[in-house]
Design a protein around this motif. Structure first.
Motif, short mmCIF file in Angstrom:
data_model
loop_
_atom_site.label_atom_id
_atom_site.label_comp_id
_atom_site.label_asym_id
_atom_site.label_seq_id
_atom_site.Cartn_x
_atom_site.Cartn_y
_atom_site.Cartn_z
N TYR A 139 -18.88 -32.98 23.18
CA TYR A 139 -18.70 -31.64 22.61
C TYR A 139 -19.29 -30.57 23.53
CZ TYR A 139 -16.80 -32.54 17.93
OH TYR A 139 -15.97 -32.85 16.88
N ASP A 143 -17.63 -27.32 25.60
CA ASP A 143 -18.16 -25.96 25.50
C ASP A 143 -18.39 -25.33 26.87
OD1 ASP A 143 -18.07 -25.90 22.78
OD2 ASP A 143 -20.22 -26.08 22.45
N ASP A 149 -15.49 -19.91 23.73
CA ASP A 149 -15.32 -20.45 22.37
C ASP A 149 -16.26 -21.63 22.16
OD1 ASP A 149 -14.34 -20.82 19.81
OD2 ASP A 149 -12.70 -22.11 20.48
N LYS A 150 -17.56 -21.39 22.29
CA LYS A 150 -18.55 -22.45 22.11
C LYS A 150 -18.66 -22.80 20.63
CE LYS A 150 -21.43 -21.75 26.18
NZ LYS A 150 -22.80 -21.61 26.69
N LYS A 151 -18.63 -24.10 20.36
CA LYS A 151 -18.63 -24.56 18.97
C LYS A 151 -19.96 -25.15 18.54
CE LYS A 151 -13.66 -25.57 18.94
NZ LYS A 151 -12.62 -26.59 18.74
N ILE A 237 -18.22 -27.81 11.66
CA ILE A 237 -18.44 -28.56 12.91
C ILE A 237 -19.36 -29.75 12.68
CG2 ILE A 237 -19.28 -28.46 15.28
CD1 ILE A 237 -16.67 -26.98 14.79
#
Length: 374
Positions: A139, A143, A149-151, A237
């Motif tokens: 993940y 990123d 668009d960092k989750k 998330i």
């Protein structure tokens, strides 16, 4: 002259036209090939750069994972030693009480439960953290590629990784209870006076493993029942990451890796026991004898040596306990250790070190990372 040249060009106009088309097409094709080649080279360079970047990120994730496993293994060891503390029983036995037989029977269960729990707990810790940290690593890599668009925020990372705390508390309590129940079933077949060869001792551990494999809550197949909080995590998330972790740990691959580690762990224990059988064969009685002086491979008759269960108990207990001195008496009144030293071996570190070398565990980490970094 001009008229002649004009006639010449007119007569050969088709040839000139064809030649022009051919030359023009050739130049266009060359330019197109050059463009496609540059595009291919740029794409290859970008892919190589991304692959190298991903490889570096994976290696960093792998180092972090291994350090975390080693760091938390001491917490697991402390939990096992605290819940299965044999100090009180040992102190009572030193006073040669009237109920020493019952105390030895209790010590038998505790000693074997403790070392079996070390094997299963360290394996489950390694598989769970290998899955968690590499899933998170995947993940985080995504990123870094898409920084707009960092989750996975820092809070999400912290919450996700803190799930392992469940294993350190309630999960370990449930695992210890399960293993103690199954160890008790197997150890009922072994009396304190029963003589065991090294092969018999190996069969004993194999029997415990098979009994656990047949249990409804077999730890190698029900890892998540012990290592993850059962109520899940809330949030888009973090909830998704929890479900994905659950899917990986409930997969056949994770169960196979955990089982392989357990089998490997019991092999390590038998190797440790072989040193004591070697000492028995050599008739050594000095507690100062070191492992380096032993050469088990040269003892052709080691498998014919027998040690009673009563004498094997302090040895097994000593593999996971700090030195507390020799027992004063055995069930029949003789010296409990009978010449065997009570050396301390950091068993869980030895187990984790061996698991870290497992290709199956490494492959699990690679597969999880590659799946979630795409």
């Amino acid at each position: 002259m001009w008229s002649a040249m004009k006639d010449f060009l007119y007569r050969h106009r088709r040839k000139f036209l064809t030649t022009g088309i051919v030359l023009g097409s050739g130049i266009f094709i060359i330019k197109l090939i050059q463009y496609k080649l540059r595009e291919f080279q740029e794409r290859q360079a970008k892919e190589i750069s991304e692959r190298f970047k991903r490889m570096q990120h994976f290696e960093s994730t792998e180092r972090t994972c291994n350090q975390t496993i080693f760091g938390l293994s001491s917490t697991v060891s402390e939990k096992v030693l605290r819940n299965l503390n044999t100090t009180a029983i040992l102190e009572k036995l030193r006073s040669n009480p009237d109920n020493k037989f019952e105390l030895w029977e209790e010590l038998k269960i505790l000693a074997f439960t403790k070392i079996v729990t070390m094997v299963y707990a360290s394996s489950m810790l390694a598989v769970t953290l290998k899955t968690q940290i590499h899933l998170l690593g995947g993940y985080l890599y995504k990123d870094t590629v898409d920084q707009d668009d960092k989750k996975v925020s820092t809070d999400i990372q912290s919450t996700y990784l803190s799930m392992i705390q469940y294993f350190m508390g309630n999960g370990m309590d449930k695992l210890i209870d399960l293993i103690r129940k199954n160890v008790s079933i197997v150890m009922q077949r072994y009396s304190l006076k029963q003589q065991l060869t090294l092969a018999d001792a190996e069969t004993l551990f194999w029997s415990i493993q098979m009994t656990l494999n047949n249990d409804e809550f077999n730890p190698t197949k029900c890892i998540t029942k012990f290592t993850l909080p059962q109520d899940g995590l809330r949030g888009d998330i973090i909830g998704k990451m929890y479900d994905e972790t659950l899917d990986v740990l409930e997969s056949a691959e994770a169960a196979d890796v955990c089982l392989s580690n357990v089998t490997n762990g019991f092999s390590l224990i038998v190797d440790k026991l072989a040193e004591y059988y070697a000492e028995a064969e050599q008739g050594q009685t000095s507690a100062s004898t070191t492992k380096s002086s032993l050469n088990v491979d040269n003892l052709s008759n080691i498998n014919h040596i027998k040690i009673s269960v009563a004498k094997l108990i302090p040895i097994v207990n000593g593999l996971t306990s700090k030195p507390l001195g020799s027992l004063s008496t055995s069930p029949n009144g003789s010296n409990g250790m009978n010449g065997f030293d009570h050396r301390h071996i950091d068993m869980i570190s030895s187990l984790v070190s061996r698991f870290m070398q497992s290709e199956k565990l490494k492959t699990l980490g690679v597969n999880v990372y590659e799946t979630f970094c795409q």
